[in-house]
Design an enzyme around this catalytic site. Structure first.
Site, PDB file in Angstrom:
ATOM      1  N   CYS A 138      35.363  29.017  59.989  1.00 15.11           N
ATOM      2  CA  CYS A 138      34.630  27.823  59.539  1.00 15.11           C
ATOM      3  C   CYS A 138      35.259  26.558  60.109  1.00 15.11           C
ATOM      4  O   CYS A 138      36.293  26.086  59.605  1.00 15.11           O
ATOM      5  CB  CYS A 138      34.603  27.770  58.012  1.00 15.11           C
ATOM      6  SG  CYS A 138      33.749  26.319  57.373  1.00 15.11           S
ATOM      7  N   CYS A 141      35.396  23.584  57.746  1.00 19.98           N
ATOM      8  CA  CYS A 141      36.458  23.676  56.740  1.00 19.98           C
ATOM      9  C   CYS A 141      37.828  23.417  57.365  1.00 19.98           C
ATOM     10  O   CYS A 141      38.662  22.736  56.766  1.00 19.98           O
ATOM     11  CB  CYS A 141      36.507  25.074  56.110  1.00 19.98           C
ATOM     12  SG  CYS A 141      34.912  25.799  55.757  1.00 19.98           S
ATOM     13  N   ASP A 142      38.082  23.979  58.515  1.00 21.41           N
ATOM     14  CA  ASP A 142      39.457  24.036  59.027  1.00 21.41           C
ATOM     15  C   ASP A 142      39.718  23.248  60.306  1.00 21.41           C
ATOM     16  O   ASP A 142      40.874  23.131  60.723  1.00 21.41           O
ATOM     17  CB  ASP A 142      39.846  25.506  59.251  1.00 21.41           C
ATOM     18  CG  ASP A 142      39.805  26.294  57.947  1.00 21.41           C
ATOM     19  OD1 ASP A 142      40.117  25.707  56.905  1.00 21.41           O
ATOM     20  OD2 ASP A 142      39.442  27.478  57.981  1.00 21.41           O
TER      21      ASP A 142
END
Ligand code: NDP
Length: 318
Positions: A138, A141-142
């Site tokens: 992701c 997200c990261d």
């Protein structure tokens, strides 16, 4: 009723941000929800490390800890949380029937499906070893953790294209590993990739191994499937964007789904084609797939369930 059959007002299947949020709202609406967590209690977030984009945690939080907080909140408000997986359902008549762990039958006035989705992985040992330590599925997200660094992403669909352009804004360089000599992504997304100067595309290329120093990712070894030439590219992050599959197999044949298995809900609500069955989170969302959007739709599902029951009660008592 036999000991193996239990009736509940509201059954929640799955325990990610969507399920727990539905549980919090359903508990407070006095629906006395019972939740079955599934085999991966807490869902996909239990497999991540830092979560920095969920509002309310100014310093970020570890994914497993965040899901533990969700669980405790739902439990404190009265949700009966049980470990177990739903093995089959029968939505042919009311109340709905759900079999847990292939032996216990639950009948339910309302069912909230929050079974989520799972990222597809390449299947390499090194990918598993560094998952959460440089390997991620992701970028939204990261990606932030790799600001100013070089990263690689595998995949050539719309997700990979979207995530590569997202990463390119944060990272020094993005290497895209594409296994064929063309993209699967839509023309528009592909053009965005091709017009981003710090994305390099390696066509006909497959990932052989993710390299690391035991703590975090240091590079990726790729192989050209036409020339067999092997190269190791130094990267700090490796993103896998080869698709997701919704965890909806047990509902096949009952609930309307799209061709890839995502459950169809009425736009602007969580209702499905089955009366009293609601769906929230990644099981019905292949676009946003964020903890906060899943949580939001979990709230919607509980409100939809509560209003559905209230309307039914009104008809019965009127
Ligand atoms: P897709 O299934 O569309 O694409 C997966 C990609 O990963 C393909 O390019 C595929 O390669 C590649 N791949 C699969 N397995 C491997 C492997 N083992 N090694 C290397 N590469 C692999 O998934 P997406 O997640 O990209 O998209 C899912 C759906 O969501 C699509 O319908 C898409 O259009 C939609 N979507 C829409 C968005 C938007 O409109 N903004 C954003 C994101 C997704 P190959 O092509 O060779 O099969």
């Amino acid at each position: 009723m036999s000991a193996d059959i239990e009736h509940v007002k509201c059954l929640i299947i799955g325990s990610g941000p969507a399920g727990y949020t539905a549980a919090i709202y359903a508990s407070r609406a006095d629906l006395k929800p019972v939740m079955y967590t599934g085999l991966l209690a807490g869902g996909q977030l239990t497999q991540t490390t830092d979560v920095e984009n969920y509002p309310g945690y100014p310093h970020g939080i570890m994914g497993p800890e965040m899901m533990e907080n969700f669980r405790q909140q739902a439990e404190r408000l009265g949700t009966d949380i049980r470990f177990g997986y739903v093995s089959s359902v029968d939505f042919s008549s009311l109340p709905h029937k759900v079999v847990v762990d292939e032996r216990k039958t639950i009948t339910a006035d309302t069912v909230i499906i929050s079974t989520g989705a799972s990222a597809k992985w390449l299947g390499l040992d090194s990918e598993q070893k560094y998952s959460g330590f440089g390997v991620s599925a992701c970028a939204t997200c990261d990606g932030f953790f790799f600001k100013g660094e070089e990263v690689a992403i595998v995949g050539a669909g719309d997700t990979a294209a979207e995530e590569a352009t997202y990463l390119a804004k944060l990272c020094k360089k993005v290497t895209m590993i594409v296994r064929r000599n063309e993209f699967r992504a839509s023309k528009a997304m592909m053009h965005r990739v091709l017009n981003t100067p710090n994305i390099e595309i390696l066509y006909n290329t497959e990932t052989k191994e993710i390299m690391g120093d035991g703590q975090s990712v240091t590079g990726v070894t790729v192989i050209n499937n036409v020339t067999n030439e092997e190269t190791t590219i130094p990267v700090a992050g490796f993103f896998v964007a080869i698709g997701h599959h919704p965890n909806t197999e047990i509902f096949k044949g009952w609930i309307h789904m799209d061709e890839t298995g995502y459950i169809k809900t009425t736009p602007g609500s969580t209702t499905t084609n089955i009366e009293g069955v609601f769906c929230c989170g990644d099981a019905q969302d292949h676009i946003y797939r964020q903890a906060v959007t899943a949580a939001g739709s979990g709230c919607m599902a509980a409100i939809d369930a509560e209003r559905y029951l209230a309307a039914k009660e009104h008809v019965v008592t009127a």
